[in-house]
Design an enzyme around this catalytic site. Structure first.
Site, PDB file in Angstrom:
ATOM      1  N   ASP A 236       0.835  -1.141   0.131  1.00 43.29           N
ATOM      2  CA  ASP A 236      -0.015  -0.020  -0.076  1.00 43.29           C
ATOM      3  C   ASP A 236       0.758   1.269   0.054  1.00 43.29           C
ATOM      4  OD1 ASP A 236      -2.987   1.091   0.558  1.00 43.29           O
ATOM      5  OD2 ASP A 236      -1.516   2.284   1.686  1.00 43.29           O
ATOM      6  N   ASN A 244      -2.808  12.967  -4.334  1.00 39.71           N
ATOM      7  CA  ASN A 244      -3.597  13.331  -5.231  1.00 39.71           C
ATOM      8  C   ASN A 244      -4.277  14.596  -4.814  1.00 39.71           C
ATOM      9  OD1 ASN A 244      -4.070  11.050  -7.043  1.00 39.71           O
ATOM     10  ND2 ASN A 244      -5.130   9.984  -5.805  1.00 39.71           N
ATOM     11  N   HIS A 249      -4.308  14.362  -9.884  1.00 42.18           N
ATOM     12  CA  HIS A 249      -4.628  12.874 -10.123  1.00 42.18           C
ATOM     13  C   HIS A 249      -3.842  12.310 -11.114  1.00 42.18           C
ATOM     14  CE1 HIS A 249      -8.126  11.775  -7.591  1.00 42.18           C
ATOM     15  NE2 HIS A 249      -8.484  13.221  -7.702  1.00 42.18           N
ATOM     16  N   ASP A 253      -1.422   9.303 -10.736  1.00 47.05           N
ATOM     17  CA  ASP A 253      -1.357   8.029 -11.823  1.00 47.05           C
ATOM     18  C   ASP A 253       0.181   7.747 -12.261  1.00 47.05           C
ATOM     19  OD1 ASP A 253      -4.090   8.058 -11.892  1.00 47.05           O
ATOM     20  OD2 ASP A 253      -4.509   8.873 -13.725  1.00 47.05           O
ATOM     21  N   GLU A 279      -4.550   2.105  -4.446  1.00 47.84           N
ATOM     22  CA  GLU A 279      -3.119   2.548  -4.439  1.00 47.84           C
ATOM     23  C   GLU A 279      -2.600   1.175  -3.981  1.00 47.84           C
ATOM     24  OE1 GLU A 279      -4.983   4.458  -0.809  1.00 47.84           O
ATOM     25  OE2 GLU A 279      -5.364   4.075  -2.755  1.00 47.84           O
TER      26      GLU A 279
END
Length: 354
Positions: A236, A244, A249, A253, A279
């Protein structure tokens, strides 16, 4: 709402549609299968194969809704056929003047997202679409858009094959030639459908196997049951929401793609790294001792911390080895519990499940 205009070649388009003799025919599994694949790839709750007749939109396949047809004036696909060579994507119908007052948007089924790839006749006329849609706004990643267009070509190919089958019925003397052509079409269709089905096991952003592919691989590794049992790690990204929120975002990404590259490089030849959702990533390490698996996870943690991303990045890892008689889900649950411990203990660490 804007009523869709008629294409400039409407008379010829309708003549091409009638040539296929498909309107008002029963549902067929081949069309249903392609809609199922399209929905799985694009992640939507609804999908259809539509054909635009003179005053109606008729469904050869419809999933997620009930019905046979709708008026052409309110059909999203009647807009989509106006651009025969392009994919029409509506990310939020409430924000699009063509559809904001459409009864399918303002009332049940409350369509917000739509993507339609035109179905072309052999002479280039747009007959209808292969489309996917949902009651939530959405977007298509480039691989999803390309897959939807590829599937629309498969639907067009099915239409051509139905025409060939009719010719076989009417021209028995040429039976062998037509059967050979039909067999070629089916072989090509089967191969391309296999390739498209494989896309339903791949995460479109990172290119890694997805949750479904991971579940199948883990179950297979457990069923083999030879030698050292498999180890599973759940990875994680720490404080990913802040990435973000602060950087956007697109940057989020980019972080996911970079981490996927590290996972692929470290585990691609000795197991599987998959995107589990959001994630979270999962690493499957077949025939790997718990000590060796922990060492590999520590290497991963250090490699992530040194990624040249221009922002600090760490990961927390929960690791578990499969116990005899334990199911894949039980092993994942123990790894997830270990991940929770890693987070509560301060993150940026590997915790091994008992």
């Amino acid at each position: 709402m804007i009523k869709p205009p008629l294409p400039a070649n409407e008379a010829q388009r309708l003549a091409a549609l009638q040539r296929y003799r498909i309107l008002d025919t029963p549902r067929e599994q081949e069309f249903e299968d392609l809609v199922t694949i399209a929905r799985a790839i694009c992640g939507t709750s609804m999908g259809a194969v539509t054909l635009i007749d003179g005053d109606r939109q008729w469904f050869k396949s419809l999933q997620g809704l009930e019905g046979e047809q709708t008026p052409r004036d309110v059909a999203f696909c009647a807009h989509a056929i106006l651009q025969p060579t392009r994919l029409t994507v509506v990310e939020d119908a409430l924000l699009d003047e063509r559809f904001s007052g459409n009864p399918s948007v303002t009332a049940d089924p409350s369509i917000r997202f739509y993507a339609g790839a035109p179905l072309l006749s052999s002479d280039g006329y747009a007959l209808g679409t292969l489309c996917v849609f949902d009651s939530r706004p959405g977007q298509l990643a480039r691989p999803q858009a390309e897959a939807l267009q590829a599937l629309s070509r498969q639907v067009s190919r099915l239409l051509e094959m139905r025409g060939l089958r009719r010719c076989i019925d009417h021209h028995q003397s040429e039976h062998d030639w037509y059967e050979a052509r039909l067999a070629e079409y089916y072989v090509q269709l089967e191969q391309q459908n296999l390739e498209l089905s494989e896309q339903t096991r791949t995460d479109p952003l990172t290119g890694l196997p997805n949750r479904r592919a991971l579940a199948l691989a883990l179950t297979e590794a457990i069923e083999r049951g030879t030698g050292v049992p498999p180890a599973v790690a759940i990875v994680d990204i720490d404080h990913f929401k802040q990435v973000n929120d602060i950087h956007g975002h697109n940057e989020g990404d980019r972080v996911l793609v970079e981490l996927a590259g590290v996972l692929r490089a470290q585990f691609g030849g000795r197991g599987m790294a998959a995107r589990y959702g959001g994630e979270e990533f999962v690493i499957l390490m077949p025939r790997t001792s718990l000590a060796q698996a922990e060492l590999q996870c520590q290497y991963l943690r250090q490699a992530v911390a040194h990624l040249p991303l221009g922002l600090p990045l760490t990961v927390s890892v929960g690791l578990a080895a499969q116990h005899p008689g334990e199911s894949a889900q039980e092993t994942l649950r123990r790894a997830d519990a270990a991940l929770y411990q890693a987070k509560t203990q301060g993150r940026d660490r590997v915790v091994v499940a008992g």
